[in-house]
Design an enzyme around this catalytic site. Sequence first.
Site, short mmCIF file in Angstrom:
data_model
loop_
_atom_site.label_atom_id
_atom_site.label_comp_id
_atom_site.label_asym_id
_atom_site.label_seq_id
_atom_site.Cartn_x
_atom_site.Cartn_y
_atom_site.Cartn_z
N LYS A 65 0.87 -1.18 0.00
CA LYS A 65 0.00 0.00 0.00
C LYS A 65 0.90 1.22 0.00
O LYS A 65 2.06 1.14 0.44
CB LYS A 65 -0.85 -0.02 1.28
CG LYS A 65 -2.11 0.78 1.20
CD LYS A 65 -3.29 -0.04 0.73
CE LYS A 65 -4.53 0.81 0.61
NZ LYS A 65 -5.69 0.07 0.15
N GLY A 92 -21.01 6.20 -0.21
CA GLY A 92 -20.14 6.69 -1.28
C GLY A 92 -20.16 5.73 -2.45
O GLY A 92 -21.19 5.13 -2.76
P1 NAD Z 1 -16.10 6.95 -0.68
O1 NAD Z 1 -15.14 7.99 -0.26
O2 NAD Z 1 -16.67 7.00 -2.06
O3 NAD Z 1 -17.36 6.92 0.32
C1 NAD Z 1 -17.26 7.06 1.69
C2 NAD Z 1 -18.55 7.68 2.20
O4 NAD Z 1 -18.51 7.69 3.62
C3 NAD Z 1 -18.75 9.14 1.74
O5 NAD Z 1 -20.06 9.30 1.25
C4 NAD Z 1 -18.53 9.93 3.03
O6 NAD Z 1 -19.29 11.12 3.08
C5 NAD Z 1 -18.99 8.93 4.07
N1 NAD Z 1 -18.47 9.19 5.42
C6 NAD Z 1 -17.25 9.67 5.78
N2 NAD Z 1 -17.19 9.77 7.12
C7 NAD Z 1 -18.37 9.32 7.60
C8 NAD Z 1 -18.91 9.16 8.90
N3 NAD Z 1 -18.22 9.51 9.98
N4 NAD Z 1 -20.17 8.66 9.02
C9 NAD Z 1 -20.89 8.34 7.94
N5 NAD Z 1 -20.42 8.46 6.68
C10 NAD Z 1 -19.20 8.95 6.52
O7 NAD Z 1 -15.39 5.55 -0.41
P2 NAD Z 1 -15.71 4.14 -1.07
O8 NAD Z 1 -14.85 3.96 -2.27
O9 NAD Z 1 -17.19 3.97 -1.19
O10 NAD Z 1 -15.14 3.16 0.05
C11 NAD Z 1 -15.83 2.96 1.26
C12 NAD Z 1 -14.96 2.16 2.22
O11 NAD Z 1 -14.67 0.89 1.65
C13 NAD Z 1 -13.60 2.81 2.52
O12 NAD Z 1 -13.26 2.53 3.85
C14 NAD Z 1 -12.64 2.07 1.58
O13 NAD Z 1 -11.33 2.04 2.11
C15 NAD Z 1 -13.27 0.69 1.57
N6 NAD Z 1 -12.97 -0.07 0.35
C16 NAD Z 1 -13.29 0.44 -0.87
C17 NAD Z 1 -13.02 -0.27 -2.02
C18 NAD Z 1 -13.39 0.26 -3.38
O14 NAD Z 1 -13.34 -0.51 -4.36
N7 NAD Z 1 -13.79 1.51 -3.50
C19 NAD Z 1 -12.40 -1.54 -1.93
C20 NAD Z 1 -12.09 -2.05 -0.66
C21 NAD Z 1 -12.38 -1.30 0.47
#
Ligand code: NAD
Length: 367
Positions: free
Chosen positions: A94, A196
Amino acid sequence: MQVDVLTAKELKRTAPVFGQVSFKDHEQVVFCNDKDTGLKAIIGIHNTVLGPALGGTRMWNYNSEWEALNDVLRLSRGMTYKSAITGLNLGGGKAVIIGDAKKDKTPELMRKFGAYVDSLGGKYITAEDVGMETADMDTVREVTPYVTGISEEKGGSGNPSPITAYGVYMGMKASAKYKYGSDNLSGKSVLVQGIGHVGETLVDYLRKEDAKVFISDINEERLEAIKNKYGAIIFEEEDVYAANVDIYAPCALGATVNDDTINRLKAGIIAGAANNQLADEVRHGDILKEKGIVYAPDFLINAGGIINVYAELENYDKKEILHKTENIYNTTLEILSKAEKDNISSHFAALKIAQQRINDRKNQNLK
Ligand code: NAD
């Protein structure tokens, strides 16, 4: 020029890397500094027994360099186990870039970062993570082949989030099968925290199956939009963790299962996309087990994204990606059963299987 000299006692007390709490036998940690572009990045390579260390780059305005180092160490280790449990021939790595993605990210900075990735000769392969877009990976691709998650126009697999959501959905269904005897989520209440990229698609899957979906986010506009688009219900109560729902899906931040929240949780299942959901993976994993809450290990069920980018390296198609992601259902069931049989937490059961795969390969390589 004044040079700070540490006393022998201070040097002993300061254990900046190998003594870091999150340092768990990482193979290599690379600090990247470029004055001209302002780049300050850390690349963490945890383990390369199964293959090159693949994992995304996160750009975040960390409060301190310690916080950034801690994050990259934890996240890179998580990637080792994610790829191992998913059956991919990849190690864990990472990268973090210290800075505000909205203000500090420039093409020059991304190219310089790409040059550092390139200098590792393929030992680390990057991809997107928080604060990164597909377009940034296209920029990195200009200076190194060791990048995935590039746009479809440039021959990549594009945005991994929909596939990640599909894997989380599969893990959730398997958990329901285990807990309630059926994987049918119709009528089940699910709280999705964070709507998100991943959370939205998960809401879509759940609503199509007629689950009762509650949503929570810090972004009010998004809440309204997702409510209207999918018929989800905005969670209005004060305490998200005490929500009286069947399933809690953390899809925003890590470490939401912690000393403060764990005794308030009422959900029967935890299954979501966020990385590192358990603040203390051993203790909180055990408490969930004692409380009878089924926990679908995060690094197992959110592996859709890595399956998607792995396809770029192995040249397999969308059908194969979906097939591999669907298999998260079977692996989740297998792990939940193993945990029960061995009387250990599901998190530990998943770690054990992943570690076994790494050990087996290591022994094979030694022969
Ligand atoms: P994103 O940034 O698109 O969405 C995150 C959402 O969480 C946003 O809408 C934000 O406003 C909201 N948020 C932030 N703080 C918050 C809180 N305190 N309470 C409620 N909501 C809150 O991220 P994503 O790509 O949808 O990923 C979501 C999670 O999954 C992350 O932790 C990421 O590391 C993990 N993840 C994502 C992927 C991927 O393919 N995108 C893969 C593996 C893991």
